[in-house]
Design an enzyme around this catalytic site. Structure first.
Site, mmCIF file in Angstrom:
data_model
loop_
_atom_site.group_PDB
_atom_site.id
_atom_site.type_symbol
_atom_site.label_atom_id
_atom_site.label_comp_id
_atom_site.label_asym_id
_atom_site.label_seq_id
_atom_site.Cartn_x
_atom_site.Cartn_y
_atom_site.Cartn_z
ATOM 1 C CG HIS A 1 0.668 6.926 5.478
ATOM 2 N ND1 HIS A 1 1.830 7.378 6.058
ATOM 3 C CD2 HIS A 1 0.868 5.603 5.239
ATOM 4 C CE1 HIS A 1 2.687 6.380 6.167
ATOM 5 N NE2 HIS A 1 2.130 5.282 5.684
ATOM 6 C CG LEU B 1 7.000 1.052 1.332
ATOM 7 C CD1 LEU B 1 6.426 1.335 -0.048
ATOM 8 C CD2 LEU B 1 8.117 0.028 1.250
ATOM 9 C CG HIS C 1 -0.175 1.349 7.330
ATOM 10 N ND1 HIS C 1 0.799 0.864 8.173
ATOM 11 C CD2 HIS C 1 0.458 2.201 6.474
ATOM 12 C CE1 HIS C 1 1.964 1.409 7.836
ATOM 13 N NE2 HIS C 1 1.794 2.213 6.801
ATOM 14 C CD GLU C 2 -0.848 2.487 2.830
ATOM 15 O OE1 GLU C 2 -0.388 3.640 2.733
ATOM 16 O OE2 GLU C 2 -0.123 1.504 3.080
ATOM 17 N N GLY D 1 0.835 -1.191 0.000
ATOM 18 C CA GLY D 1 0.000 0.000 0.000
ATOM 19 C C GLY D 1 0.867 1.236 0.000
HETATM 20 NI NI NI Z 1 2.966 3.360 5.567
#
Ligand code: NI
Length: 169
Positions: free
Chosen positions: A140, A95, A136-137, A46
Site C-alpha cells: 500500500h 478494506l 500487503h500493507e 492490517g
Molecule cells: Ni489492503
C-alpha cells in the site's frame, strides 16, 4: 479515538507512494490511534495510512489476529529487506477493495526494518500469515493493491463490477 473513512478503489489516492515520516509527533500518534480504531471496527488485520487519506509511510497490524486480546503493532517507514520462498495467500482481501477476494502469490517469509511508534529501530522477521500481512500493507505504501498481483482476467472481472456499481449510483 475516531473511526476514519477508508479510501476505496478506484480512488487514485491509493496509487501514490507514501512519504517518509520525519517526526513522530502528537499528530502522528493521534493518527495511529485513529487508524487502530478504524482497523478494529472494520474489522481488519492490517491498515496502511494511505487507506485513511494520509500519505505517511505508516502501517499498523494485529500480531495476534485470532486472539481476543488485541496485539497492535505499528511500523513507521517500513522496508522489506529480504524475502524467502513463496506461498499462495488464499482468499486475500483488502478494506480498500471491498467485496472481493483472490489468491495472491506472496513470499513465504520477510525481513522488515522500520521504526516503532517510539522512534526505536525495529527489525522483524515473520513467516506465513503475518508475512503476507506485512507484504500487503507495505505494498500500500508503494501505491500497490493486491489486485495488481492477480491475473489480468480476474482483475478485469473486479474492475467491470466496480464500473457497473459506479454507474448505477
Ligand atoms: Ni489492503
Amino acid at each position: 479515538m475516531e473511526v476514519l473513512q477508508i479510501v476505496t478503489y478506484p480512488d487514485k489516492f491509493l496509487r501514490q507512494p507514501a512519504k517518509a515520516v520525519e517526526n513522530i509527533d502528537g499528530k502522528l500518534q493521534k493518527l495511529i490511534k485513529n487508524m487502530a480504531a478504524t482497523m478494529y471496527q472494520a474489522p481488519g488485520v492490517g491498515l496502511a495510512a494511505i487507506q485513511v487519506g494520509s500519505d505517511k509511510s505508516l502501517i499498523i497490524y494485529d500480531e495476534l489476529p485470532n486472539d481476543e486480546k488485541h496485539c497492535l503493532k505499528v511500523l513507521i517507514n517500513p522496508k522489506i529487506i529480504a524475502t524467502e520462498g513463496s506461498v499462495l495467500s488464499e482468499n486475500e482481501g483488502c478494506l480498500s477493495v471491498p467485496d472481493f477476494r483472490a489468491d495472491v502469490k506472496r513470499a513465504a517469509a520477510v525481513l522488515v526494518e522500520g521504526v516503532d511508534q517510539d522512534g526505536k529501530p525495529v527489525r522483524i522477521e515473520r513467516d506465513d500469515f503475518l508475512a503476507v500481512v506485512l507484504q500487503h500493507e507495505i505494498d500500500h505504501l508503494n501505491g500497490t493493491l493486491f489486485i495488481d498481483r492477480i491475473s489480468a482476467l480476474k482483475r478485469e472481472i473486479y474492475k467491470r463490477r466496480i464500473r457497473k456499481q459506479l454507474k448505477s449510483k
